[in-house]
Design a protein around this motif. Structure first.
Motif, PDB file in Angstrom:
ATOM      1  N   LYS A  74      25.004 -41.020  24.812  1.00 37.12           N
ATOM      2  CA  LYS A  74      23.862 -40.868  24.836  1.00 37.12           C
ATOM      3  C   LYS A  74      22.991 -39.485  24.012  1.00 37.12           C
ATOM      4  O   LYS A  74      23.117 -38.219  24.613  1.00 37.12           O
ATOM      5  CB  LYS A  74      23.691 -41.316  25.553  1.00 37.12           C
ATOM      6  N   VAL A  75      21.502 -39.477  23.268  1.00 35.83           N
ATOM      7  CA  VAL A  75      21.289 -38.121  23.332  1.00 35.83           C
ATOM      8  C   VAL A  75      20.248 -37.975  24.427  1.00 35.83           C
ATOM      9  O   VAL A  75      19.293 -39.083  24.214  1.00 35.83           O
ATOM     10  CB  VAL A  75      20.568 -38.471  21.780  1.00 35.83           C
ATOM     11  N   ASN A  76      20.344 -36.476  24.729  1.00 38.17           N
ATOM     12  CA  ASN A  76      19.404 -35.763  25.673  1.00 38.17           C
ATOM     13  C   ASN A  76      18.776 -35.482  25.670  1.00 38.17           C
ATOM     14  O   ASN A  76      18.127 -35.497  23.803  1.00 38.17           O
ATOM     15  CB  ASN A  76      21.046 -34.992  25.948  1.00 38.17           C
ATOM     16  N   MET A  77      17.773 -35.407  25.822  1.00 44.42           N
ATOM     17  CA  MET A  77      15.985 -34.727  26.006  1.00 44.42           C
ATOM     18  C   MET A  77      16.414 -33.313  25.327  1.00 44.42           C
ATOM     19  O   MET A  77      15.408 -33.547  24.482  1.00 44.42           O
ATOM     20  CB  MET A  77      15.398 -34.595  27.373  1.00 44.42           C
ATOM     21  N   TYR A 105      26.282 -30.556  20.912  1.00 40.28           N
ATOM     22  CA  TYR A 105      26.358 -30.799  19.987  1.00 40.28           C
ATOM     23  C   TYR A 105      24.624 -31.142  19.626  1.00 40.28           C
ATOM     24  O   TYR A 105      24.347 -32.173  20.061  1.00 40.28           O
ATOM     25  CB  TYR A 105      27.743 -31.098  19.159  1.00 40.28           C
ATOM     26  N   SER A 106      24.283 -30.352  18.627  1.00 42.91           N
ATOM     27  CA  SER A 106      22.281 -31.611  17.672  1.00 42.91           C
ATOM     28  C   SER A 106      22.353 -32.179  16.852  1.00 42.91           C
ATOM     29  O   SER A 106      23.900 -32.461  16.296  1.00 42.91           O
ATOM     30  CB  SER A 106      22.283 -30.277  17.386  1.00 42.91           C
ATOM     31  N   VAL A 107      21.667 -33.150  17.612  1.00 47.02           N
ATOM     32  CA  VAL A 107      21.402 -34.076  16.508  1.00 47.02           C
ATOM     33  C   VAL A 107      19.854 -34.463  16.263  1.00 47.02           C
ATOM     34  O   VAL A 107      19.051 -33.892  16.508  1.00 47.02           O
ATOM     35  CB  VAL A 107      21.819 -35.527  17.279  1.00 47.02           C
ATOM     36  N   PRO A 108      19.155 -35.166  14.871  1.00 50.25           N
ATOM     37  CA  PRO A 108      17.475 -34.841  14.657  1.00 50.25           C
ATOM     38  C   PRO A 108      17.656 -35.258  16.119  1.00 50.25           C
ATOM     39  O   PRO A 108      17.484 -36.376  16.818  1.00 50.25           O
ATOM     40  CB  PRO A 108      18.025 -35.902  13.374  1.00 50.25           C
ATOM     41  N   TYR A 109      16.418 -34.532  16.637  1.00 54.16           N
ATOM     42  CA  TYR A 109      15.549 -34.605  17.394  1.00 54.16           C
ATOM     43  C   TYR A 109      14.925 -36.041  17.884  1.00 54.16           C
ATOM     44  O   TYR A 109      14.613 -36.751  19.376  1.00 54.16           O
ATOM     45  CB  TYR A 109      14.790 -33.911  17.163  1.00 54.16           C
ATOM     46  N   GLN A 110      14.522 -36.300  16.632  1.00 54.77           N
ATOM     47  CA  GLN A 110      13.523 -37.521  16.438  1.00 54.77           C
ATOM     48  C   GLN A 110      14.588 -39.182  17.272  1.00 54.77           C
ATOM     49  O   GLN A 110      14.490 -40.544  17.320  1.00 54.77           O
ATOM     50  CB  GLN A 110      14.116 -38.516  14.908  1.00 54.77           C
ATOM     51  N   LEU A 111      16.272 -38.467  17.209  1.00 58.20           N
ATOM     52  CA  LEU A 111      16.715 -40.014  18.144  1.00 58.20           C
ATOM     53  C   LEU A 111      17.685 -39.702  19.672  1.00 58.20           C
ATOM     54  O   LEU A 111      18.615 -40.019  20.143  1.00 58.20           O
ATOM     55  CB  LEU A 111      18.600 -39.414  16.948  1.00 58.20           C
ATOM     56  N   VAL A 112      16.297 -38.877  20.195  1.00 52.95           N
ATOM     57  CA  VAL A 112      16.563 -38.612  21.616  1.00 52.95           C
ATOM     58  C   VAL A 112      16.284 -40.249  22.686  1.00 52.95           C
ATOM     59  O   VAL A 112      15.719 -40.995  21.833  1.00 52.95           O
ATOM     60  CB  VAL A 112      15.495 -37.823  21.966  1.00 52.95           C
ATOM     61  N   GLY A 113      17.262 -40.466  23.032  1.00 50.83           N
ATOM     62  CA  GLY A 113      17.437 -41.838  24.383  1.00 50.83           C
ATOM     63  C   GLY A 113      18.559 -42.528  23.358  1.00 50.83           C
ATOM     64  O   GLY A 113      18.778 -43.640  23.768  1.00 50.83           O
ATOM     65  N   PRO A 144      12.617 -29.552  16.463  1.00 51.30           N
ATOM     66  CA  PRO A 144      11.313 -30.387  15.959  1.00 51.30           C
ATOM     67  C   PRO A 144      10.388 -29.085  15.372  1.00 51.30           C
ATOM     68  O   PRO A 144      11.479 -27.344  15.626  1.00 51.30           O
ATOM     69  CB  PRO A 144      10.463 -30.651  16.781  1.00 51.30           C
ATOM     70  N   ALA A 145       9.474 -28.721  14.990  1.00 50.56           N
ATOM     71  CA  ALA A 145       8.283 -27.560  13.737  1.00 50.56           C
ATOM     72  C   ALA A 145       8.766 -26.446  15.100  1.00 50.56           C
ATOM     73  O   ALA A 145       8.967 -25.385  15.281  1.00 50.56           O
ATOM     74  CB  ALA A 145       7.864 -27.747  13.322  1.00 50.56           C
ATOM     75  N   ALA A 146       8.199 -26.677  16.559  1.00 46.46           N
ATOM     76  CA  ALA A 146       7.747 -26.008  17.508  1.00 46.46           C
ATOM     77  C   ALA A 146       9.161 -25.050  17.489  1.00 46.46           C
ATOM     78  O   ALA A 146       9.157 -24.168  18.285  1.00 46.46           O
ATOM     79  CB  ALA A 146       7.330 -25.935  18.898  1.00 46.46           C
ATOM     80  N   HIS A 147       9.932 -25.669  17.855  1.00 40.36           N
ATOM     81  CA  HIS A 147      11.622 -25.160  18.513  1.00 40.36           C
ATOM     82  C   HIS A 147      12.053 -23.690  17.687  1.00 40.36           C
ATOM     83  O   HIS A 147      12.883 -23.532  17.372  1.00 40.36           O
ATOM     84  CB  HIS A 147      11.910 -26.091  18.999  1.00 40.36           C
ATOM     85  N   ARG A 148      11.903 -24.574  15.963  1.00 39.24           N
ATOM     86  CA  ARG A 148      11.931 -23.791  14.904  1.00 39.24           C
ATOM     87  C   ARG A 148      11.755 -23.183  14.706  1.00 39.24           C
ATOM     88  O   ARG A 148      11.282 -21.157  14.581  1.00 39.24           O
ATOM     89  CB  ARG A 148      11.451 -24.430  13.481  1.00 39.24           C
TER      90      ARG A 148
END
Length: 508
Positions: A327-330, A341-349, A390-394
């Motif tokens: 499961k994708v964490n917060m 390992y990162s995945v696209p942030y839109q997949l959280v949950g 996300p843009a802010a994190h970038r």
């Protein structure tokens, strides 16, 4: 023949008439009369002399020798081999036979003669298998002991067996265990040994290959299914407790146990490689051994039947991969073996399928690849791709230690010391980014001059944090005189303090 002798007995011993004999034996009156006339014309007398049934039948029913034609018989072994080829039928083989032998058997007799010939073979060989259609696999029930020269420990190695049913061409390999990794590696070695891939792989229901055995819808291990897909094959497990579904490999297992393991029982092996070479040599002899009831060998049948029908292997060998769900964490990361390992942030949950090899991590959502990373070593590592953020994190990610120190230099030397110490105190510089960015925001709020003064107070006090800087500025402590450094502060005057002179005089 039993009724012929009974007719003769009732006539010549009991003295019954032809009609009485017919009623007694439930045959027609004309049949009894025809038999009695044939007996009278023959040279045989009653009681019957020492004569067997076939000779008696030939004497009473000689047929017409002048009209009997000896038709050329087909090569039954050739027909049996050709039927294993895909698309070949008895009708096609009969047509080819009649082209070469116009006076040969008609179709019904052709089929009947072949069926009678086939009945004389072993039960296992009667099964019809199409060339290149199946590869049946299994583990041998027994094990092969491998001795460790240094520790004396004994490893009970397992024997994997694969067979192509149309030709009985056999492969065997020594494996350290029946684990999933050994199971997959043995399949890959078998396919490379055969030089091609079949349409169907037929295993038993081992835990390594089948996660849930079922007569109708067994659940395959995802790694096993992935391996079969790589080679363009389908996996159809045998039904539970139905060994005849894979009878060929069951027979091959018995052959390996009796002709290979039994023959190696007095040898001592000190490595898997040594044992595997011995087993491979024995299998080579087995494949070159002539059949007892058919022409040729397993190898010759393989080269004429199975090898041309197998599908070509892919250019690259299957790379062992395991599957699990995560499961994708917060923080838009998934955990695999204590690394993240990162995945696209839109997949959280979301719950993703994770496929991981020795060097690669792949994340899939409903079969679609959404992220791919090199596999990290160690524990607690974060592998992040900027495009997943996300843009802010970038924007936060764009800050580096050198850039933060460069900004601090534009403020003043105390701010440089503060920022540098914060970054150096953290196990990883990125962990100090947030504190430094917070200090930058304080500079925008209170001004760079006050920020430098607050940094000086924080450095003297050893308070290297954002919260300390915020407290100093909010309390206006940056505008108060700075305290002396700890090593420069004067010792206070007090009547109970003896002073250096006291100790210089030896405590007098």
């Amino acid at each position: 023949m039993r009724k012929i002798k009974e007719v003769l007995r009732l006539k010549w011993e009991v003295g019954l008439s032809a009609r009485q004999i017919a009623r007694s034996l439930s045959v027609s009156h004309s049949t009894v009369l025809d038999l009695l006339r044939r007996f009278e014309r023959s040279e045989i007398t009653w009681p019957l002399p020492e004569i067997d049934d076939s000779a008696l039948e030939a004497a009473l029913y000689p047929g017409n020798p002048e009209t009997r034609v000896e038709r050329p018989l087909p090569d039954m072994a050739y027909i049996h081999r050709e039927l294993a080829r895909k698309g070949v039928t008895l009708q096609l083989l009969w047509w080819e036979y009649k082209q070469n032998q116009p006076d040969g058997l008609q179709y019904s007799q052709f089929c009947q003669r072949y069926r009678e010939w086939r009945e004389k073979l072993d039960v296992v060989l009667r099964q019809q298998h199409r060339a290149g259609e199946q590869m049946q696999v299994d583990f041998v029930g027994g094990s092969l002991p491998i001795h460790d020269r240094e520790t004396g420990e004994v490893l009970q190695a397992q024997i994997f067996v694969a067979v192509l049913p149309a030709s009985n061409y056999t492969f065997a390999k020594v494996c350290p265990s029946q684990s999933l990794r050994s199971w997959i590696a043995a399949h890959c070695d078998a396919l490379e040994f055969f030089g091609g891939a079949p349409e169907v792989i037929v295993p038993d229901n081992p835990k390594a290959g089948v996660t849930r055995a079922c007569r109708y819808e067994p659940d395959l291990n995802p790694t096993y299914a992935d391996m079969a897909s790589h080679y363009g094959a389908a996996v159809i497990p045998a039904r539970p407790r139905k060994p005849k579904d894979k009878a060929k490999v069951e027979n091959a297992v018995l052959v390996v146990e009796r002709w290979i393991l039994a023959a190696l029982r007095n040898r001592t092996f000190f490595s898997l490689r040594e044992a595997d070479l011995a087993v491979r040599e024995a299998v080579e002899k087995l494949n070159n051994r002539p059949f007892q009831k058919l022409e040729g060998t397993r190898r010759s049948l393989y080269e004429t039947l199975d090898k041309p029908a197998l599908k070509p292997l892919p250019p690259k060998r299957y790379e062992y991969a395991e599957w699990r769900k995560a499961k994708v964490n917060m923080d838009y990361h998934v955990e695999v073996d204590r690394n993240y390992y990162s995945v696209p942030y839109q997949l959280v949950g979301e719950t993703l399928d994770i496929r991981f090899t020795d060097g690669l991590i792949e994340a899939l959502l409903r079969g679609k690849l959404v992220a791919c990373h090199p596999r990290a070593t160690g524990r607690g590592r974060y592998v992040t791709q900027i495009q997943h953020m996300p843009a802010a994190h970038r924007r936060h990610r764009e800050w580096t230690p050198s850039r933060l120190v460069g900004w601090a230099e534009s403020v003043g030397p105390q701010t440089v010391k503060l920022v540098t110490t914060i970054l150096e105190q953290k196990p990883h510089p990125e962990q100090g980014y947030r504190s430094c960015l917070g200090i930058m925001q304080l500079g925008k709020k209170y001004g760079l001059e006050r920020l430098e003064a607050a940094s000086a107070r924080a450095v003297i006090s050893g308070a290297y944090s954002y919260s300390s800087m915020k407290s100093i500025l909010a309390s206006n402590l940056d505008q108060a005189p700075l305290p002396a450094p700890p090593d420069e502060q004067a010792t206070p005057v007090h009547q109970n303090l003896r002073g250096p002179e006291y100790y210089a005089q030896g405590g007098q």
